[in-house]
Write a protein that holds these residues in place. Structure first.
Motif, PDB file in Angstrom:
ATOM      1  N   LEU A 109       0.828  -1.208   0.000  1.00 16.33           N
ATOM      2  CA  LEU A 109       0.000   0.000   0.000  1.00 16.33           C
ATOM      3  C   LEU A 109       0.862   1.258   0.000  1.00 16.33           C
ATOM      4  CD1 LEU A 109      -2.817  -1.030   2.510  1.00 16.33           C
ATOM      5  CD2 LEU A 109      -3.166  -0.318   0.134  1.00 16.33           C
ATOM      6  N   GLU A 110       1.956   1.236   0.751  1.00 17.21           N
ATOM      7  CA  GLU A 110       2.837   2.405   0.771  1.00 17.21           C
ATOM      8  C   GLU A 110       3.366   2.694  -0.630  1.00 17.21           C
ATOM      9  OE1 GLU A 110       6.351   4.286   3.461  1.00 17.21           O
ATOM     10  OE2 GLU A 110       6.637   2.187   2.899  1.00 17.21           O
ATOM     11  N   ARG A 111       3.796   1.654  -1.330  1.00 18.86           N
ATOM     12  CA  ARG A 111       4.300   1.865  -2.694  1.00 18.86           C
ATOM     13  C   ARG A 111       3.204   2.424  -3.596  1.00 18.86           C
ATOM     14  NH1 ARG A 111       6.442  -3.290  -1.607  1.00 18.86           N
ATOM     15  NH2 ARG A 111       4.897  -4.275  -2.967  1.00 18.86           N
ATOM     16  N   GLN A 112       2.019   1.834  -3.522  1.00 22.44           N
ATOM     17  CA  GLN A 112       0.929   2.264  -4.399  1.00 22.44           C
ATOM     18  C   GLN A 112       0.489   3.693  -4.092  1.00 22.44           C
ATOM     19  OE1 GLN A 112      -2.054  -0.753  -3.722  1.00 22.44           O
ATOM     20  NE2 GLN A 112      -0.659  -2.398  -4.325  1.00 22.44           N
ATOM     21  N   LEU A 113       0.296   3.988  -2.805  1.00 21.16           N
ATOM     22  CA  LEU A 113      -0.183   5.315  -2.418  1.00 21.16           C
ATOM     23  C   LEU A 113       0.855   6.392  -2.700  1.00 21.16           C
ATOM     24  CD1 LEU A 113      -1.893   4.355   0.958  1.00 21.16           C
ATOM     25  CD2 LEU A 113      -3.052   5.076  -1.139  1.00 21.16           C
ATOM     26  N   CYS A 114       2.119   6.087  -2.438  1.00 24.04           N
ATOM     27  CA  CYS A 114       3.161   7.091  -2.644  1.00 24.04           C
ATOM     28  C   CYS A 114       3.452   7.303  -4.127  1.00 24.04           C
ATOM     29  CB  CYS A 114       4.428   6.696  -1.889  1.00 24.04           C
ATOM     30  SG  CYS A 114       4.230   6.798  -0.094  1.00 24.04           S
ATOM     31  N   ALA A 115       3.239   6.271  -4.938  1.00 24.52           N
ATOM     32  CA  ALA A 115       3.374   6.451  -6.384  1.00 24.52           C
ATOM     33  C   ALA A 115       2.317   7.432  -6.883  1.00 24.52           C
ATOM     34  CB  ALA A 115       3.236   5.111  -7.101  1.00 24.52           C
ATOM     35  N   ILE A 116       1.130   7.385  -6.272  1.00 26.68           N
ATOM     36  CA  ILE A 116       0.058   8.317  -6.638  1.00 26.68           C
ATOM     37  C   ILE A 116       0.349   9.711  -6.104  1.00 26.68           C
ATOM     38  CG2 ILE A 116      -2.386   8.872  -6.299  1.00 26.68           C
ATOM     39  CD1 ILE A 116      -2.914   5.835  -6.139  1.00 26.68           C
ATOM     40  N   MET A 117       0.689   9.798  -4.812  1.00 27.75           N
ATOM     41  CA  MET A 117       0.888  11.111  -4.193  1.00 27.75           C
ATOM     42  C   MET A 117       2.152  11.797  -4.691  1.00 27.75           C
ATOM     43  SD  MET A 117      -0.433  10.613  -0.242  1.00 27.75           S
ATOM     44  CE  MET A 117       0.647   9.234   0.177  1.00 27.75           C
ATOM     45  N   GLY A 118       3.090  11.020  -5.202  1.00 25.63           N
ATOM     46  CA  GLY A 118       4.342  11.602  -5.680  1.00 25.63           C
ATOM     47  C   GLY A 118       4.244  12.240  -7.045  1.00 25.63           C
ATOM     48  N   HIS A 119       3.095  12.092  -7.702  1.00 27.50           N
ATOM     49  CA  HIS A 119       2.924  12.664  -9.038  1.00 27.50           C
ATOM     50  C   HIS A 119       1.711  13.587  -9.051  1.00 27.50           C
ATOM     51  CE1 HIS A 119       5.418   9.128  -9.925  1.00 27.50           C
ATOM     52  NE2 HIS A 119       5.870   9.840 -10.941  1.00 27.50           N
ATOM     53  N   PRO A 120       1.860  14.794  -9.576  1.00 28.42           N
ATOM     54  CA  PRO A 120       0.726  15.727  -9.638  1.00 28.42           C
ATOM     55  C   PRO A 120      -0.437  15.137 -10.429  1.00 28.42           C
ATOM     56  CG  PRO A 120       2.801  16.835 -10.168  1.00 28.42           C
ATOM     57  CD  PRO A 120       3.096  15.368 -10.142  1.00 28.42           C
ATOM     58  N   GLY A 121      -1.641  15.424  -9.971  1.00 28.71           N
ATOM     59  CA  GLY A 121      -2.825  15.009 -10.702  1.00 28.71           C
ATOM     60  C   GLY A 121      -3.296  13.606 -10.428  1.00 28.71           C
ATOM     61  N   GLY A 122      -2.682  12.927  -9.453  1.00 25.51           N
ATOM     62  CA  GLY A 122      -3.066  11.541  -9.208  1.00 25.51           C
ATOM     63  C   GLY A 122      -4.073  11.351  -8.100  1.00 25.51           C
ATOM     64  N   ASN A 123      -4.524  12.449  -7.480  1.00 24.55           N
ATOM     65  CA  ASN A 123      -5.378  12.330  -6.298  1.00 24.55           C
ATOM     66  C   ASN A 123      -6.692  11.611  -6.552  1.00 24.55           C
ATOM     67  OD1 ASN A 123      -3.420  13.654  -4.895  1.00 24.55           O
ATOM     68  ND2 ASN A 123      -4.552  15.562  -4.623  1.00 24.55           N
ATOM     69  N   SER A 124      -7.173  11.648  -7.783  1.00 24.18           N
ATOM     70  CA  SER A 124      -8.455  10.997  -8.078  1.00 24.18           C
ATOM     71  C   SER A 124      -8.382   9.487  -7.871  1.00 24.18           C
ATOM     72  CB  SER A 124      -8.881  11.303  -9.517  1.00 24.18           C
ATOM     73  OG  SER A 124      -7.927  10.797 -10.440  1.00 24.18           O
ATOM     74  N   LYS A 125      -7.170   8.951  -7.839  1.00 15.97           N
ATOM     75  CA  LYS A 125      -6.991   7.509  -7.662  1.00 15.97           C
ATOM     76  C   LYS A 125      -6.891   7.111  -6.190  1.00 15.97           C
ATOM     77  CE  LYS A 125      -4.449   7.151 -12.039  1.00 15.97           C
ATOM     78  NZ  LYS A 125      -3.162   6.750 -12.669  1.00 15.97           N
ATOM     79  N   LEU A 126      -6.822   8.097  -5.294  1.00 16.63           N
ATOM     80  CA  LEU A 126      -6.694   7.804  -3.871  1.00 16.63           C
ATOM     81  C   LEU A 126      -8.035   7.404  -3.276  1.00 16.63           C
ATOM     82  CD1 LEU A 126      -4.354  10.629  -2.506  1.00 16.63           C
ATOM     83  CD2 LEU A 126      -3.794   8.214  -2.786  1.00 16.63           C
ATOM     84  N   ARG A 127      -7.985   6.465  -2.328  1.00 13.53           N
ATOM     85  CA  ARG A 127      -9.185   6.041  -1.613  1.00 13.53           C
ATOM     86  C   ARG A 127      -8.905   6.101  -0.118  1.00 13.53           C
ATOM     87  NH1 ARG A 127      -9.682   0.869  -2.155  1.00 13.53           N
ATOM     88  NH2 ARG A 127     -11.887   0.750  -1.615  1.00 13.53           N
ATOM     89  N   LEU A 128      -9.862   6.657   0.630  1.00 18.67           N
ATOM     90  CA  LEU A 128      -9.703   6.760   2.076  1.00 18.67           C
ATOM     91  C   LEU A 128      -9.482   5.388   2.696  1.00 18.67           C
ATOM     92  CD1 LEU A 128      -9.754   8.368   4.715  1.00 18.67           C
ATOM     93  CD2 LEU A 128     -12.248   8.145   4.717  1.00 18.67           C
ATOM     94  N   ASP A 129     -10.170   4.390   2.189  1.00 21.89           N
ATOM     95  CA  ASP A 129     -10.041   3.041   2.740  1.00 21.89           C
ATOM     96  C   ASP A 129      -8.599   2.544   2.666  1.00 21.89           C
ATOM     97  OD1 ASP A 129     -11.179   0.443   3.692  1.00 21.89           O
ATOM     98  OD2 ASP A 129     -10.457  -0.230   1.738  1.00 21.89           O
ATOM     99  N   ILE A 131      -5.865   4.430   2.557  1.00 20.45           N
ATOM    100  CA  ILE A 131      -5.057   5.221   3.487  1.00 20.45           C
ATOM    101  C   ILE A 131      -5.247   4.716   4.910  1.00 20.45           C
ATOM    102  CG2 ILE A 131      -4.772   7.533   4.483  1.00 20.45           C
ATOM    103  CD1 ILE A 131      -5.549   8.630   1.692  1.00 20.45           C
ATOM    104  N   GLN A 132      -6.487   4.425   5.278  1.00 23.67           N
ATOM    105  CA  GLN A 132      -6.765   3.899   6.613  1.00 23.67           C
ATOM    106  C   GLN A 132      -6.138   2.524   6.807  1.00 23.67           C
ATOM    107  OE1 GLN A 132      -7.982   5.319   9.118  1.00 23.67           O
ATOM    108  NE2 GLN A 132      -9.494   6.861   8.595  1.00 23.67           N
ATOM    109  N   ARG A 133      -6.269   1.667   5.812  1.00 25.81           N
ATOM    110  CA  ARG A 133      -5.698   0.320   5.916  1.00 25.81           C
ATOM    111  C   ARG A 133      -4.191   0.382   6.111  1.00 25.81           C
ATOM    112  NH1 ARG A 133      -6.755  -2.054   0.619  1.00 25.81           N
ATOM    113  NH2 ARG A 133      -5.419  -3.742   1.352  1.00 25.81           N
ATOM    114  N   ALA A 134      -3.537   1.263   5.380  1.00 25.32           N
ATOM    115  CA  ALA A 134      -2.087   1.397   5.512  1.00 25.32           C
ATOM    116  C   ALA A 134      -1.714   1.868   6.910  1.00 25.32           C
ATOM    117  CB  ALA A 134      -1.554   2.368   4.458  1.00 25.32           C
ATOM    118  N   SER A 135      -2.453   2.841   7.424  1.00 25.27           N
ATOM    119  CA  SER A 135      -2.135   3.373   8.748  1.00 25.27           C
ATOM    120  C   SER A 135      -2.354   2.328   9.836  1.00 25.27           C
ATOM    121  CB  SER A 135      -2.985   4.618   9.028  1.00 25.27           C
ATOM    122  OG  SER A 135      -2.593   5.224  10.243  1.00 25.27           O
ATOM    123  N   TRP A 136      -3.437   1.565   9.739  1.00 25.12           N
ATOM    124  CA  TRP A 136      -3.703   0.530  10.743  1.00 25.12           C
ATOM    125  C   TRP A 136      -2.661  -0.584  10.693  1.00 25.12           C
ATOM    126  CZ3 TRP A 136      -6.727   0.620  14.860  1.00 25.12           C
ATOM    127  CH2 TRP A 136      -7.798   1.517  14.907  1.00 25.12           C
TER     128      TRP A 136
END
Length: 286
Positions: A109-129, A131-136
């Motif tokens: 999840l860290e790789r997937q989420l950071c690949a999205i957040m590390g590039h402009p315009g990728g926020n539409s691919k983010l899901r709260l679920d 982010i929560q799963r990664a944090s837990w």
């Protein structure tokens, strides 16, 4: 070569493991009725090895996230060796295997989420679920170490205590993420507040406060269900760990809405420019 003779721990991994092990021993040994001074060396080899390997794998995963890689060609180095060692030592319970799987899921999840957040315009691919799963899942290593202590001391797992500590670990992780927010942006590492900022912009703090409040209410209920002696041990350790004035309070950093601009300002090694950027961020209209 026998598994126990194969190298799997980097020196950097051991360095990073030291702080975690110190906190784990000081916080969790008393909950197991163990003495830090008298019992540590009975279990030191297993605890140091496991946490050192975990941090070595984490180092490898962080290199992947810094490079913007969303996936790997194979498992992280050391993973199979760690499993082999625990199995040979008859310490690989189903519960520990499940927590190690949580670690795999966290790193993925860290790789997937950071690949999205590390590039402009990728926020539409983010899901709260996600982010929560990664944090837990982030503190899976604490749960592995805790379950190992139950194995090593031949005691049954205290499910009520495990539930409480899982929630406690999650809240501690959130606090750490708030402190490390800007560093994690620079390193392109997972950070729950960073994820919330990408999802909610200036409303990120409010949204995360709602989550924290819910967790704190559940945390208090679980604490009250523990034996009074366990509550006292946990409260004593909390007081020791919160000795710095104000450390027990939630402190939110200013959200960085343009990570690319922030990285450019920071990478320029111009302190004045970086401070100008921060002042602009603080005074920008809501």
């Amino acid at each position: 070569m026998m598994a126990e003779l194969q190298p799997a721990v980097s020196f950097r991994g051991l360095q990073r493991a030291r702080t975690t092990l110190e906190d784990f021993v000081c916080s969790y040994f008393p909950l197991h009725g163990l003495s830090v001074h008298q019992d540590l060396f009975l279990y030191l080899d297993v605890l140091v090895y496991v946490e050192g390997v975990v941090y070595s794998m984490d180092e490898e995963n962080e290199r992947a996230t810094q490079a913007g890689k969303a996936s790997l060609s194979g498992p992280l180095q050391g993973e199979q060796l760690l499993i082999s060692i625990l199995s040979q030592q008859q310490l690989l319970s189903d519960r520990i295997s499940a927590e190690l799987q949580q670690g795999r899921e966290y790193w993925a999840l860290e790789r997937q989420l950071c690949a999205i957040m590390g590039h402009p315009g990728g926020n539409s691919k983010l899901r709260l679920d996600d982010i929560q799963r990664a944090s837990w899942a982030k503190s899976f290593d604490y749960r592995v170490l805790n379950l190992l202590l139950y194995q090593l001391t031949h005691k049954a797992v205290d499910e009520g205590l495990m539930d409480f500590l899982r929630l406690d670990e999650h809240l501690v992780d959130i606090g750490d993420d708030l402190v490390d927010y800007e560093d994690d942006i620079m390193a392109n590492s997972f950070n729950i507040f960073r994820g919330y900022v990408h999802l909610y912009g200036r409303d990120a703090e409010l949204r995360l406060v709602e989550h924290i409040t819910s967790c704190e209410e559940a945390h208090q209920k679980l604490l009250q269900q523990l034996p009074s002696s366990t509550q006292e041990k946990w409260q004593r350790r909390k007081k020791e760990a919160s000795s710095v004035p104000g450390s027990e309070k939630w402190s939110f950093p200013q959200p960085i809405l343009d990570e690319h601009a922030y990285r450019q300002a920071s990478a320029g090694a111009d302190d004045d420019a970086l401070q100008d950027f921060k002042r602009l961020r603080q005074t920008s209209p809501e």
